[in-house]
Design a protein around this motif. Sequence first.
Motif, PDB file in Angstrom:
ATOM      1  N   ARG A 137      65.950  78.885   7.216  1.00 19.15           N
ATOM      2  CA  ARG A 137      64.528  79.123   7.632  1.00 19.15           C
ATOM      3  C   ARG A 137      63.691  78.799   6.448  1.00 19.15           C
ATOM      4  NH1 ARG A 137      61.468  81.913  11.835  1.00 19.15           N
ATOM      5  NH2 ARG A 137      59.319  81.774  11.185  1.00 19.15           N
ATOM      6  N   GLN A 138      64.111  79.477   5.192  1.00 22.39           N
ATOM      7  CA  GLN A 138      63.234  79.350   3.963  1.00 22.39           C
ATOM      8  C   GLN A 138      63.199  77.718   3.605  1.00 22.39           C
ATOM      9  OE1 GLN A 138      65.319  82.033   1.539  1.00 22.39           O
ATOM     10  NE2 GLN A 138      64.064  83.837   2.257  1.00 22.39           N
ATOM     11  N   ARG A 139      64.214  76.954   3.737  1.00 25.93           N
ATOM     12  CA  ARG A 139      64.230  75.545   3.472  1.00 25.93           C
ATOM     13  C   ARG A 139      63.391  74.789   4.413  1.00 25.93           C
ATOM     14  NH1 ARG A 139      68.427  74.306   0.426  1.00 25.93           N
ATOM     15  NH2 ARG A 139      70.154  75.636   0.012  1.00 25.93           N
ATOM     16  N   ALA A 140      63.254  75.215   5.651  1.00 25.12           N
ATOM     17  CA  ALA A 140      62.375  74.629   6.540  1.00 25.12           C
ATOM     18  C   ALA A 140      60.948  74.672   6.013  1.00 25.12           C
ATOM     19  CB  ALA A 140      62.639  74.996   7.849  1.00 25.12           C
ATOM     20  N   ASP A 141      60.601  76.060   5.692  1.00 24.96           N
ATOM     21  CA  ASP A 141      59.478  76.499   5.492  1.00 24.96           C
ATOM     22  C   ASP A 141      58.962  75.689   4.045  1.00 24.96           C
ATOM     23  OD1 ASP A 141      59.068  78.164   7.489  1.00 24.96           O
ATOM     24  OD2 ASP A 141      59.492  79.945   6.221  1.00 24.96           O
ATOM     25  N   LEU A 142      59.929  75.344   3.160  1.00 25.15           N
ATOM     26  CA  LEU A 142      59.771  74.773   1.905  1.00 25.15           C
ATOM     27  C   LEU A 142      59.125  73.337   2.112  1.00 25.15           C
ATOM     28  CD1 LEU A 142      62.486  76.281  -0.393  1.00 25.15           C
ATOM     29  CD2 LEU A 142      59.784  76.580  -0.793  1.00 25.15           C
ATOM     30  N   ARG A 143      60.139  72.648   3.213  1.00 21.45           N
ATOM     31  CA  ARG A 143      59.844  71.279   3.744  1.00 21.45           C
ATOM     32  C   ARG A 143      58.489  71.547   4.275  1.00 21.45           C
ATOM     33  NH1 ARG A 143      65.333  71.817   5.252  1.00 21.45           N
ATOM     34  NH2 ARG A 143      64.756  72.044   7.278  1.00 21.45           N
ATOM     35  N   ALA A 144      57.970  72.174   4.893  1.00 14.59           N
ATOM     36  CA  ALA A 144      56.737  72.264   5.589  1.00 14.59           C
ATOM     37  C   ALA A 144      55.463  72.540   4.577  1.00 14.59           C
ATOM     38  CB  ALA A 144      56.636  73.517   6.423  1.00 14.59           C
ATOM     39  N   LEU A 145      56.011  72.740   3.216  1.00 13.30           N
ATOM     40  CA  LEU A 145      54.809  73.144   2.166  1.00 13.30           C
ATOM     41  C   LEU A 145      54.865  71.811   1.184  1.00 13.30           C
ATOM     42  CD1 LEU A 145      55.871  76.765   0.906  1.00 13.30           C
ATOM     43  CD2 LEU A 145      53.695  75.683   2.208  1.00 13.30           C
ATOM     44  N   GLY A 146      55.905  70.861   1.723  1.00 11.60           N
ATOM     45  CA  GLY A 146      55.941  69.544   1.201  1.00 11.60           C
ATOM     46  C   GLY A 146      56.993  69.253   0.056  1.00 11.60           C
ATOM     47  N   PHE A 147      57.766  70.184  -0.013  1.00  4.25           N
ATOM     48  CA  PHE A 147      58.967  69.884  -0.983  1.00  4.25           C
ATOM     49  C   PHE A 147      60.159  69.175  -0.500  1.00  4.25           C
ATOM     50  CE2 PHE A 147      57.263  74.072  -2.248  1.00  4.25           C
ATOM     51  CZ  PHE A 147      56.943  73.821  -3.935  1.00  4.25           C
ATOM     52  N   SER A 148      60.581  68.104  -1.255  1.00  3.14           N
ATOM     53  CA  SER A 148      61.663  67.190  -0.776  1.00  3.14           C
ATOM     54  C   SER A 148      62.803  68.077  -0.674  1.00  3.14           C
ATOM     55  CB  SER A 148      61.482  66.113  -1.666  1.00  3.14           C
ATOM     56  OG  SER A 148      62.212  66.446  -3.148  1.00  3.14           O
ATOM     57  N   GLU A 149      63.845  67.414  -0.194  1.00 10.73           N
ATOM     58  CA  GLU A 149      65.176  67.860   0.186  1.00 10.73           C
ATOM     59  C   GLU A 149      65.745  68.008  -1.281  1.00 10.73           C
ATOM     60  OE1 GLU A 149      67.128  69.348   2.329  1.00 10.73           O
ATOM     61  OE2 GLU A 149      65.435  69.125   3.890  1.00 10.73           O
ATOM     62  N   ASP A 150      65.713  67.115  -2.353  1.00  8.57           N
ATOM     63  CA  ASP A 150      66.233  67.147  -3.398  1.00  8.57           C
ATOM     64  C   ASP A 150      65.605  68.172  -4.454  1.00  8.57           C
ATOM     65  OD1 ASP A 150      67.942  65.021  -3.149  1.00  8.57           O
ATOM     66  OD2 ASP A 150      66.476  63.605  -3.828  1.00  8.57           O
ATOM     67  N   THR A 151      64.157  68.216  -4.502  1.00 10.65           N
ATOM     68  CA  THR A 151      63.589  69.450  -5.041  1.00 10.65           C
ATOM     69  C   THR A 151      64.125  70.914  -4.485  1.00 10.65           C
ATOM     70  OG1 THR A 151      61.601  68.100  -5.177  1.00 10.65           O
ATOM     71  CG2 THR A 151      61.322  70.212  -5.571  1.00 10.65           C
ATOM     72  N   ILE A 152      64.392  71.115  -3.135  1.00  7.10           N
ATOM     73  CA  ILE A 152      64.741  72.090  -2.503  1.00  7.10           C
ATOM     74  C   ILE A 152      66.223  72.502  -3.110  1.00  7.10           C
ATOM     75  CG2 ILE A 152      65.233  73.551  -0.686  1.00  7.10           C
ATOM     76  CD1 ILE A 152      62.897  71.905   0.804  1.00  7.10           C
ATOM     77  N   ARG A 153      66.881  71.480  -3.163  1.00  6.18           N
ATOM     78  CA  ARG A 153      68.283  71.734  -3.580  1.00  6.18           C
ATOM     79  C   ARG A 153      68.337  72.044  -5.117  1.00  6.18           C
ATOM     80  NH1 ARG A 153      70.125  66.602  -2.792  1.00  6.18           N
ATOM     81  NH2 ARG A 153      70.026  66.973  -0.776  1.00  6.18           N
ATOM     82  N   CYS A 154      67.395  71.887  -5.876  1.00  7.82           N
ATOM     83  CA  CYS A 154      67.440  71.864  -7.335  1.00  7.82           C
ATOM     84  C   CYS A 154      66.829  73.368  -7.547  1.00  7.82           C
ATOM     85  CB  CYS A 154      66.816  70.795  -8.143  1.00  7.82           C
ATOM     86  SG  CYS A 154      67.767  69.336  -8.149  1.00  7.82           S
ATOM     87  N   MET A 155      65.987  73.791  -6.783  1.00  2.24           N
ATOM     88  CA  MET A 155      65.459  75.057  -6.879  1.00  2.24           C
ATOM     89  C   MET A 155      66.514  76.378  -6.956  1.00  2.24           C
ATOM     90  SD  MET A 155      62.120  75.486  -4.359  1.00  2.24           S
ATOM     91  CE  MET A 155      60.927  74.157  -4.434  1.00  2.24           C
ATOM     92  N   THR A 156      66.100  77.322  -7.633  1.00  2.00           N
ATOM     93  CA  THR A 156      67.048  78.785  -7.538  1.00  2.00           C
ATOM     94  C   THR A 156      66.266  79.436  -6.497  1.00  2.00           C
ATOM     95  OG1 THR A 156      65.307  79.618  -9.137  1.00  2.00           O
ATOM     96  CG2 THR A 156      67.083  78.633 -10.044  1.00  2.00           C
ATOM     97  N   PRO A 157      66.930  80.368  -6.007  1.00  2.00           N
ATOM     98  CA  PRO A 157      66.541  81.271  -4.848  1.00  2.00           C
ATOM     99  C   PRO A 157      65.059  81.837  -5.140  1.00  2.00           C
ATOM    100  CG  PRO A 157      68.860  81.425  -4.904  1.00  2.00           C
ATOM    101  CD  PRO A 157      68.312  80.640  -6.054  1.00  2.00           C
ATOM    102  N   ALA A 158      65.071  82.424  -6.606  1.00  2.62           N
ATOM    103  CA  ALA A 158      63.923  83.014  -7.286  1.00  2.62           C
ATOM    104  C   ALA A 158      62.554  82.102  -6.933  1.00  2.62           C
ATOM    105  CB  ALA A 158      64.071  83.641  -8.487  1.00  2.62           C
TER     106      ALA A 158
END
Length: 87
Positions: free
Chosen positions: A53-74
């Motif tokens: 759900r958080q990944r989907a929210d991040l995508r909705a904010l404009g983050f790419s899959e690669d950027t999300i994959r490299c993010m720490t949970p924090a």
Amino acid sequence: MVGGEDDLLRFLDRDAADAVFREHVARATEAAPSADEKVSMASPAVSLMITNRQRADLRALGFSEDTIRCMTPAEAHEHLGLDKPGR
């Protein structure tokens, strides 16, 4: 009376031990933190994972899959506003 003196000493020792115990309990009760203090003493929440759900929210904010994959949970939780108190 056989052993009467020993029984009396054991009784007096037990009575003294009970008095000391009650005194320790009273001190501990006075020093115990209130419910509000217990909440403030709790350690802060730790971000352990990014949910789907958080990944989907991040995508909705404009983050790419690669950027999300490299993010720490924090980091992800910070972008989503989940690191704010009261959440």
